[in-house]
Design a protein around this motif. Structure first.
Motif, PDB file in Angstrom:
ATOM      1  N   ALA A   1       0.822  -1.216   0.000  1.00 37.63           N
ATOM      2  CA  ALA A   1       0.000   0.000   0.000  1.00 37.63           C
ATOM      3  C   ALA A   1       0.852   1.262   0.000  1.00 37.63           C
TER       4      ALA A   1
ATOM      5  N   TYR B   1       1.752   3.092  -3.403  1.00 36.15           N
ATOM      6  CA  TYR B   1       0.826   4.023  -4.049  1.00 36.15           C
ATOM      7  C   TYR B   1       1.159   5.467  -3.656  1.00 36.15           C
TER       8      TYR B   1
ATOM      9  N   THR C   1      -6.674  -0.109  -8.651  1.00 37.24           N
ATOM     10  CA  THR C   1      -7.547   0.044  -7.480  1.00 37.24           C
ATOM     11  C   THR C   1      -9.014  -0.196  -7.835  1.00 37.24           C
TER      12      THR C   1
ATOM     13  N   ARG D   1     -10.622   0.532  -2.326  1.00 40.91           N
ATOM     14  CA  ARG D   1      -9.488   1.377  -2.687  1.00 40.91           C
ATOM     15  C   ARG D   1      -9.784   2.218  -3.926  1.00 40.91           C
TER      16      ARG D   1
ATOM     17  N   TRP E   1     -10.863   4.073   0.768  1.00 41.04           N
ATOM     18  CA  TRP E   1      -9.502   4.500   1.109  1.00 41.04           C
ATOM     19  C   TRP E   1      -8.792   5.006  -0.136  1.00 41.04           C
TER      20      TRP E   1
ATOM     21  N   VAL F   1      -5.650   5.420  -1.510  1.00 46.85           N
ATOM     22  CA  VAL F   1      -4.313   4.903  -1.202  1.00 46.85           C
ATOM     23  C   VAL F   1      -3.221   5.846  -1.672  1.00 46.85           C
TER      24      VAL F   1
ATOM     25  N   ASP G   1      -0.496   5.491   4.129  1.00 44.83           N
ATOM     26  CA  ASP G   1      -0.954   4.356   4.930  1.00 44.83           C
ATOM     27  C   ASP G   1      -0.779   4.612   6.423  1.00 44.83           C
TER      28      ASP G   1
END
Length: 397
Positions: A8, A11, A43, A138, A177, A179, A183
């Protein structure tokens, strides 16, 4: 598989590289520049897979529940003499159906294949989605403003969901989320309220908590566990208990009848790491959320529809079965804590108090705080949920 295998944090790194390249308009484009369209498509595919896994898990759970109702009904018929027993169909089962394959082989030997579905046991396992928890969907939308998404970025996140083709599959409470933001903590995490994306609430936590626009009774107490990350320390929320929004005024009279002033022994940790046993006074009460009563017409009617208990004074939302049972409330063992608990129960539950002008102004200011509770995970268990009243002085902003 790129959306699953790719870490993650990559990204966010690629998003920062893309934004840095955008600031240098005169610089020539290089082959090392990140492919933003490919990341967005990754995503989108990840989100569609997670929603597909949710549908699969819920379909399997529904089948297992219906299978249990059928077996219980057959057991009741066998226990009453004179009832007609249904014969087993001699029609061969479809070789492509894992459900019928499991049912046919359950009457034979104890040899079972790993692909069969045992009655009452779910075979669904996935690291991307867990049944009974909020899904984390995502999207990839680089944010020029940094970690905090601006209004324009949130609108772009909603547009990205539309491009993914999943708007009709979203439900209230789904976590989306971005991304591309990062994170760390709950950065980039938004909640779907049925029409728009809503930011988390930062009044009681620097990492973000459940937004007050949502009713906690509509979700199971563990629905957002490890989905919305909870911050805690030795002095503030040491057990990392989440925030919940519950209006207890419909059960005010029951709460008033069960109210007690008790001594509670708790273990606290000092900033230096030492543990101390502390005895404190608390006001404690409880009320019961009763499950719906199944109709007496028989199993077929109970199977045809799912009965649910509506949330009082909230149209279109129903109480999650995870709240069925006893709900225990706690408040500080002071006069202020008692007054706060009485105010949460609504008018008519307790005798009215004499109020001055300053008290009325304070009550109006704290009115929005009467739905805020801390769900005590270390004390809660199935059928018994513990809530602690959050005070206005515990707000961080």
């Amino acid at each position: 598989l790129r959306g699953v295998a790719m870490p993650a944090h990559q990204y966010a790194r690629l998003s920062a590289a893309y934004l840095q390249a955008q600031t240098k308009r005169d610089a020539p484009k290089t082959a090392d520049a990140p492919d933003i369209l490919a990341l967005a498509q990754t995503t989108r595919a990840y989100t569609r897979v997670v929603l597909r896994l949710r549908a699969q898990a819920e379909s399997e759970a529904k089948y297992i529940k219906m299978q249990g109702l059928t077996e219980s009904g057959q057991t009741m018929n066998a226990s009453h003499p004179g009832t007609r027993q249904h014969s087993v169909s001699s029609r061969a089962a479809s070789p492509t159906s894992s459900y019928s394959h499991s049912r046919n082989h359950s009457h034979g030997k104890n040899e079972r294949s790993s692909s069969t579905l045992s009655p009452g046991v779910s075979k669904f396992r996935s690291t991307l989605y867990r049944l009974g928890r909020a899904p984390v969907l995502r999207i990839f939308v680089p944010s020029p403003e940094g970690d905090w998404l601006s209004d324009a970025s949130v609108v772009e996140c909603e547009a990205e969901l539309k491009r993914s083709g999943v708007l009709k599959l979203l439900r209230v409470g789904d976590i989306v989320w971005d991304v591309a933001v990062g994170d760390e903590g709950n950065l980039g995490r938004l909640m779907w309220d049925g029409s728009y994306l809503v930011d988390l609430d930062y009044r009681y936590s620097r990492m973000g908590e459940l937004s007050p626009y949502f009713h906690s009774l509509a979700f199971s107490p563990s629905y957002f566990h490890r989905v919305i990350r909870i911050g805690g320390s030795s002095t503030h929320n040491p057990h990392c208990n989440p925030i919940g929004y519950v209006d207890v005024s419909p059960w005010g009279r029951e709460i008033a009848a069960n109210l007690q002033l008790l001594q509670d022994r708790a273990r606290t940790e000092t900033p230096h790491g030492a543990l101390h046993d502390v005895v404190r006074w608390v006001h404690r009460s409880s009320f019961t959320i009763r499950p719906p009563v199944l109709p007496s017409q028989g199993l077929t009617q109970a199977r045809s529809r799912t009965l649910r208990v509506p949330i009082p004074n909230v149209e279109g939302f129903y109480i999650d079965p995870g709240w069925y049972g006893k709900v225990i409330l706690e408040s500080e063992g002071t006069n202020e804590g008692l007054a706060d608990l009485q105010a949460r129960c609504g008018p008519g539950a307790f005798p009215p108090r004499a109020e001055t002008l300053a008290t009325k102004m304070r009550n109006e200011k704290e009115k929005e705080n009467r739905r805020v509770w801390r769900i005590l995970r270390e004390k809660s268990r199935p059928g018994e949920i513990w809530l602690r009243a959050m005070q206005a002085q515990e707000r961080m902003m």
